[in-house]
Enzyme design. Structure first.
Site, short mmCIF file in Angstrom:
data_model
loop_
_atom_site.label_atom_id
_atom_site.label_comp_id
_atom_site.label_asym_id
_atom_site.label_seq_id
_atom_site.Cartn_x
_atom_site.Cartn_y
_atom_site.Cartn_z
N ARG A 1 0.80 -1.21 0.00
CA ARG A 1 0.00 0.00 0.00
C ARG A 1 0.84 1.27 0.00
O ARG A 1 0.62 2.16 -0.82
CB ARG A 1 -0.93 -0.15 1.20
N THR A 2 1.83 1.35 0.85
CA THR A 2 2.59 2.60 0.95
C THR A 2 3.32 2.91 -0.36
O THR A 2 3.26 4.02 -0.88
CB THR A 2 3.60 2.53 2.10
N LYS B 1 25.20 -6.31 -3.78
CA LYS B 1 26.62 -6.49 -4.15
C LYS B 1 27.53 -5.79 -3.16
O LYS B 1 28.73 -5.65 -3.40
CB LYS B 1 26.87 -5.90 -5.55
N ARG C 1 11.98 3.24 2.47
CA ARG C 1 11.60 2.43 3.63
C ARG C 1 12.80 1.56 3.97
O ARG C 1 13.42 0.98 3.08
CB ARG C 1 10.39 1.56 3.31
N HIS D 1 6.68 6.57 10.77
CA HIS D 1 6.09 6.41 9.44
C HIS D 1 5.22 7.67 9.26
O HIS D 1 4.01 7.63 9.38
CB HIS D 1 5.25 5.14 9.42
#
Lengths: 307, 192
Positions: A58-59, A86, A108, A136
């Protein structure tokens, strides 16, 4: 007019004036989402990258859709397919993205504070889409917007945030935002899932959910973060549900016109019963719509003015 | 801003008469108001559109739909302005598809606001026709735009500002010309 900072990192650091500017702008932009042609040309030529180190539907989708409705170009990176696997450092990845002309990074990350770190090293805007158990902020703002649209105000309301507060960055952003707005916040959950204390804030916490819900204007149910449990904090899901799940009987303890909210994704039958989640007091679907509006507002305010 | 009033262009009676005439012209030109909608451009176009709606109601006995257009998101000067404009929102709760839209604003100047408004309207649907009504046309166009209905044509210099004051916002109906300080030129059609 405009925001004070180039970044959106935490509601703890944001003034109430800036939050109001975002909420007012989001209220104005929300109408675009229901148009037949969902596009305005405002951010033409701006480039936004979403950079997610943790799963999200959703975000991430909400940010990308918000950017597209405002005509910005978007690209997305997931940690598992990026050069981070890597051994490239976060800083080097950010420098590369900036060298390509990216105007805004939306990240995030599992580590609290990682977005602050990134923001110090790039000239473009950084938006925190969730950092560890810290904050958040866009979720907090969309929740405030949803409450304000239904109650007409935030000041003086009693908001009960219930469930897994310990692991919840959503709870933290809501606590900082709502208290700044003048709302009264109370927490409830099992003792093992309540934080010991939050620096700079005294918010009452109850282990009895009944005590917290009494006279609440808003019941905010948190997701039980099963992926972050593992440490024997809970005896069993069944016992958690028995003592803390929000169902019709418990919801009736709040005010008769109380709103029911959840940030998603829901564990139906664990922290919330399907009956109330789909019931008439539930704003869970509307929260998602408002999420797009809040993110459009933030992108406009960060990228839509003079450079 | 340290500007001073140079001349009064319209008094309350003047504003009232101009709007009354424009309303009649709108009705005459469109042979009634059957497919008509009024859309006011924020900010002072909104009360003006509201007054035209009321006058048309008096004359024709019909209610013409009234919408509000915010052109902020369509401005061509967002990146060059020092202050980021507030978005106050568009409120057009009806379809403009195949309707005749009369766009209403206070002052027509460079034409850039109208350009933005046309783009904004097109994103909401495909009107049959768009007409433009303004209280003041002060010249100095930078785009090929003209008004269909004009309250008053006022020749101005770029060093002057035309200030439309309306009861609903400013507490009085008045149009005045103000002289700006020497180093200032008015940009675009004034602020949104």
């Amino acid at each position: 007019m405009g925001l004070r900072s180039k970044d959106i990192l935490a509601l703890q650091e944001m003034t109430w004036e800036d939050m109001q500017l975002i909420l007012d702008t989001a209220d104005s932009l929300r109408e675009i989402i229901s148009r037949p042609i969902k596009k305005v040309p405002t951010l033409r030529g701006k480039t936004i990258v979403t950079f997610f180190h943790e799963p999200s539907t959703r975000t991430r989708t909400s940010f990308e859709i918000a950017a597209k409705y405002m005509s910005a170009d978007t690209a997305s990176i997931t940690a598992s397919t990026s050069a981070l696997t890597k051994g490239e450092t976060l800083k080097d990845t950010a420098y590369s993205l900036e060298a390509m002309g990216v105007d805004c990074l939306i990240m995030r990350h599992g580590v609290s504070g990682s977005c602050h770190f990134l923001a110090r090293h790039v000239n473009g805007s950084v938006i925190n889409a969730g950092d560890g158990t810290h904050e958040h902020p866009t979720q907090g703002l969309l929740d405030m917007m949803t409450i304000r649209r239904h109650k007409g105000r935030l000041a003086g309301l009693k908001v009960a945030i219930v469930g897994d507060v310990l692991h919840s960055r959503v709870a933290r952003s809501n606590i900082w935002g709502l208290t700044q707005a003048g709302a009264e916040v109370v927490l409830a959950g099992p003792a093992t899932l309540l934080p010991e204390q939050m620096p700079g804030l005294t918010v009452p916490a109850y282990t009895s959910i009944e005590d917290a819900l009494r006279d609440a204007d808003v019941v905010y149910v948190l997701r039980l973060q099963r992926e972050r449990q593992a440490k024997g904090l809970l005896p069993s899901l069944a016992e958690y549900a028995r003592n803390y799940s929000i169902n019709r009987v418990r919801l009736a303890l709040a005010k008769p016109d109380a709103l029911l909210m959840h940030p998603g994704p829901m564990n139906r039958g664990v922290e919330i019963s399907s009956e109330v989640a789909d019931g008439e007091r539930s704003l869970i679907v509307e929260q998602v719509t408002n999420g797009v509006a809040v993110r459009m507002a933030i992108l406009y305010l960060l990228l839509g003015g003079a450079a | 801003m340290a500007s001073q009033v140079k001349a009064t262009i319209m008094d309350p009676e003047g504003v009232r008469r101009a709007l009354f005439r424009i309303a009649h012209e709108i009705i005459e030109r469109n042979q009634g108001v059957a497919d008509l909608v009024l859309v006011g451009i924020r900010r002072r176009g909104v009360p003006l559109a509201g007054r035209l709606q009321a006058i048309i109601r008096e004359i024709e006995g019909r209610e013409v739909p009234l919408g509000i257009l915010d052109i902020t998101l369509y401005r061509d000067d967002l990146t060059s302005r020092l202050e980021q404009p507030l978005v106050r929102g568009t409120e057009i709760p009806f379809s403009i598809q195949r309707r005749t839209v009369v766009l209403v604003d206070d002052v027509l100047y460079t034409g850039r606001t109208v350009r933005a408004a046309l783009d904004a309207l097109m994103d909401l649907g495909r009107p049959q026709q768009i007409q433009l009504a303004v209280l003041i046309d002060r010249g100095h166009r930078e785009l090929p735009v003209r008004a269909d209905y004009v309250g008053k044509n006022v020749p101005t210099s770029r060093r002057e500002e035309v200030s439309v004051r309306l009861e609903e916002i400013d507490g009085e109906d008045m149009v005045v010309i103000e002289q700006l300080p020497h180093d200032v030129e008015v940009d675009a059609d004034g602020a949104a």
